[in-house]
Scaffold this motif. Structure first.
Motif, PDB file in Angstrom:
ATOM      1  N   SER A  68       6.847  -4.903 -11.148  1.00  0.00           N
ATOM      2  CA  SER A  68       7.647  -4.727  -9.943  1.00  0.00           C
ATOM      3  C   SER A  68       6.725  -4.821  -8.734  1.00  0.00           C
ATOM      4  N   SER A  69       7.319  -5.137  -7.606  1.00  0.00           N
ATOM      5  CA  SER A  69       6.549  -5.174  -6.371  1.00  0.00           C
ATOM      6  C   SER A  69       7.333  -4.526  -5.249  1.00  0.00           C
ATOM      7  N   LEU A  70       6.575  -4.025  -4.297  1.00  0.00           N
ATOM      8  CA  LEU A  70       7.143  -3.434  -3.085  1.00  0.00           C
ATOM      9  C   LEU A  70       6.514  -4.141  -1.900  1.00  0.00           C
ATOM     10  N   HIS A  71       7.331  -4.755  -1.074  1.00  0.00           N
ATOM     11  CA  HIS A  71       6.848  -5.467   0.112  1.00  0.00           C
ATOM     12  C   HIS A  71       7.353  -4.735   1.352  1.00  0.00           C
ATOM     13  N   ILE A  72       6.433  -4.467   2.261  1.00  0.00           N
ATOM     14  CA  ILE A  72       6.803  -3.832   3.525  1.00  0.00           C
ATOM     15  C   ILE A  72       6.538  -4.815   4.657  1.00  0.00           C
ATOM     16  N   THR A  73       7.529  -5.036   5.448  1.00  0.00           N
ATOM     17  CA  THR A  73       7.432  -5.932   6.602  1.00  0.00           C
ATOM     18  C   THR A  73       7.181  -5.115   7.861  1.00  0.00           C
ATOM     19  N   ALA A  74       6.246  -5.597   8.662  1.00  0.00           N
ATOM     20  CA  ALA A  74       5.957  -4.953   9.955  1.00  0.00           C
ATOM     21  C   ALA A  74       5.741  -3.453   9.779  1.00  0.00           C
ATOM     22  N   ALA A  75       4.707  -3.120   9.039  1.00  0.00           N
ATOM     23  CA  ALA A  75       4.440  -1.724   8.702  1.00  0.00           C
ATOM     24  C   ALA A  75       4.285  -0.855   9.953  1.00  0.00           C
ATOM     25  N   GLN A  76       4.728   0.370   9.820  1.00  0.00           N
ATOM     26  CA  GLN A  76       4.642   1.349  10.900  1.00  0.00           C
ATOM     27  C   GLN A  76       3.866   2.576  10.415  1.00  0.00           C
ATOM     28  N   PRO A  77       3.287   3.341  11.332  1.00  0.00           N
ATOM     29  CA  PRO A  77       2.533   4.542  10.911  1.00  0.00           C
ATOM     30  C   PRO A  77       3.354   5.484  10.042  1.00  0.00           C
ATOM     31  N   LEU A 127      -1.302   4.225   0.986  1.00  0.00           N
ATOM     32  CA  LEU A 127      -1.175   3.334   2.138  1.00  0.00           C
ATOM     33  C   LEU A 127      -1.413   4.094   3.429  1.00  0.00           C
ATOM     34  N   THR A 128      -2.282   3.536   4.262  1.00  0.00           N
ATOM     35  CA  THR A 128      -2.508   4.082   5.598  1.00  0.00           C
ATOM     36  C   THR A 128      -2.195   2.995   6.610  1.00  0.00           C
ATOM     37  N   VAL A 129      -1.286   3.277   7.517  1.00  0.00           N
ATOM     38  CA  VAL A 129      -0.943   2.334   8.574  1.00  0.00           C
ATOM     39  C   VAL A 129      -1.466   2.895   9.887  1.00  0.00           C
ATOM     40  N   ASN A 130      -2.423   2.185  10.449  1.00  0.00           N
ATOM     41  CA  ASN A 130      -3.067   2.653  11.677  1.00  0.00           C
ATOM     42  C   ASN A 130      -2.341   2.140  12.917  1.00  0.00           C
ATOM     43  N   PRO A 131      -2.166   2.997  13.923  1.00  0.00           N
ATOM     44  CA  PRO A 131      -1.457   2.582  15.137  1.00  0.00           C
ATOM     45  C   PRO A 131      -2.287   1.598  15.958  1.00  0.00           C
ATOM     46  N   LEU A 146      -4.961   1.054   0.468  1.00  0.00           N
ATOM     47  CA  LEU A 146      -4.648  -0.024   1.394  1.00  0.00           C
ATOM     48  C   LEU A 146      -4.590   0.554   2.798  1.00  0.00           C
ATOM     49  N   SER A 147      -5.409  -0.006   3.688  1.00  0.00           N
ATOM     50  CA  SER A 147      -5.419   0.445   5.072  1.00  0.00           C
ATOM     51  C   SER A 147      -5.161  -0.766   5.962  1.00  0.00           C
ATOM     52  N   ILE A 148      -4.095  -0.712   6.739  1.00  0.00           N
ATOM     53  CA  ILE A 148      -3.710  -1.863   7.556  1.00  0.00           C
ATOM     54  C   ILE A 148      -3.350  -1.408   8.964  1.00  0.00           C
ATOM     55  N   GLN A 149      -3.177  -2.396   9.849  1.00  0.00           N
ATOM     56  CA  GLN A 149      -2.772  -2.104  11.210  1.00  0.00           C
ATOM     57  C   GLN A 149      -1.244  -2.181  11.335  1.00  0.00           C
ATOM     58  N   GLU A 150      -0.742  -1.415  12.251  1.00  0.00           N
ATOM     59  CA  GLU A 150       0.684  -1.440  12.543  1.00  0.00           C
ATOM     60  C   GLU A 150       1.152  -2.879  12.811  1.00  0.00           C
ATOM     61  N   GLY A 151       2.280  -3.241  12.220  1.00  0.00           N
ATOM     62  CA  GLY A 151       2.836  -4.572  12.423  1.00  0.00           C
ATOM     63  C   GLY A 151       2.509  -5.573  11.316  1.00  0.00           C
ATOM     64  N   GLU A 152       1.523  -5.247  10.494  1.00  0.00           N
ATOM     65  CA  GLU A 152       1.156  -6.149   9.400  1.00  0.00           C
ATOM     66  C   GLU A 152       2.149  -6.006   8.236  1.00  0.00           C
ATOM     67  N   ASN A 153       2.157  -7.021   7.404  1.00  0.00           N
ATOM     68  CA  ASN A 153       2.960  -6.999   6.182  1.00  0.00           C
ATOM     69  C   ASN A 153       2.055  -6.661   5.004  1.00  0.00           C
ATOM     70  N   LEU A 154       2.636  -6.120   3.948  1.00  0.00           N
ATOM     71  CA  LEU A 154       1.846  -5.770   2.777  1.00  0.00           C
ATOM     72  C   LEU A 154       2.716  -5.796   1.529  1.00  0.00           C
TER      73      LEU A 154
END
Lengths: 116, 114
Positions: free
Chosen positions: B72-81, B110-114, B11-19
């Motif tokens: 089970s699930s893991l939810h991250i709000t407003a992901a950060q690098p 998981l990769t969170v891009n700045p 999973l590769s997302i931008q900073e601030g996204e939820n996942l």
């Protein structure tokens, strides 16, 4: 951080040679584990120990042996290394073995072993 | 051996996204743990969930254990690098009598891009 030291951190060895990896803990925890981590397979348990001289096999124990002569040390030996044993090896410890105690595993930082 | 399937694998997302990442099985687990692993290090425990339907929060991370204790699930709000890493679920299951074993999923990278 839990006091777990793995040595060596990196090792390259040739097929057919014996290799011993060491895990040392300063937490006086009863349970110690050896895992290997490979892409596509995740973490798999090799052997574990529930006390001095008390060990048992995990799901991928073939080609490996272990020894625990002291609470603080857990050794993993590859009797005759093969290329399929190239992996990252992690030692872990836990205070209790009963999951009803929700005992977490504390991991060392791993040994990267390459068998050529 | 009981199996735990994690998704997505990458999973590769931008900073601030939820996942949300998932850990699923057809088997019942006594409890389930989530770990995070950073490059060159061992996994570190984030949380343990024990009761079916349980929800635990750790800052921006929310963990849920399914009612039937099979997923089970893991939810991250407003992901950060700094959230970048390999997320592993691990479940305890009864292998007979009073013996329990721990099975790990293969992880979600998981990769969170700045």
């Amino acid at each position: 951080d839990a006091g777990i030291t793995q040595s060596p951190r990196h090792k390259v060895t040739e097929t057919g040679t014996p290799v011993t990896l060491r895990c040392h803990q300063t937490e006086n925890h009863r349970y110690m584990y050896w895992y290997r981590q490979d892409p596509g397979h995740g973490l798999r348990l090799i052997h574990y120990s529930y006390g001095v001289k008390d060990t048992d096999k995990g799901e991928v124990s073939d080609g490996y042996s272990v020894s625990r002569s002291k609470t603080e040390d857990f050794l993993l030996t590859l009797e005759s290394a093969t290329s399929s044993q190239t992996s990252v090896y992690f030692c872990a410890i836990s205070e209790f073995g009963d999951p009803l105690d929700n005992s977490p595993l504390h991991f060392g930082n791993g040994t990267r072993l390459t068998v050529t | 051996t009981q199996l735990l399937e994690q998704s997505p694998q990458f999973l590769s997302i931008q900073e601030g996204e939820n996942l949300t990442v998932y850990c699923n099985s057809s088997s019942v687990f006594s409890s389930l743990q989530w770990y995070r692993q950073e490059p060159g290090e061992g996994p570190v425990l984030l949380v343990t969930v024990v009761t079916g339907g349980e929800v635990k929060k750790l800052k921006r991370l929310t963990f849920q254990f399914g009612d039937a204790r099979k997923d089970s699930s893991l939810h991250i709000t407003a992901a950060q690098p700094g959230d970048t890493g390999l997320y592993l679920c691990a479940g305890f299951w009864n292998s007979g009598g009073s013996n329990y074993k721990l099975t790990f999923g293969k992880g979600t990278l998981l990769t969170v891009n700045p």
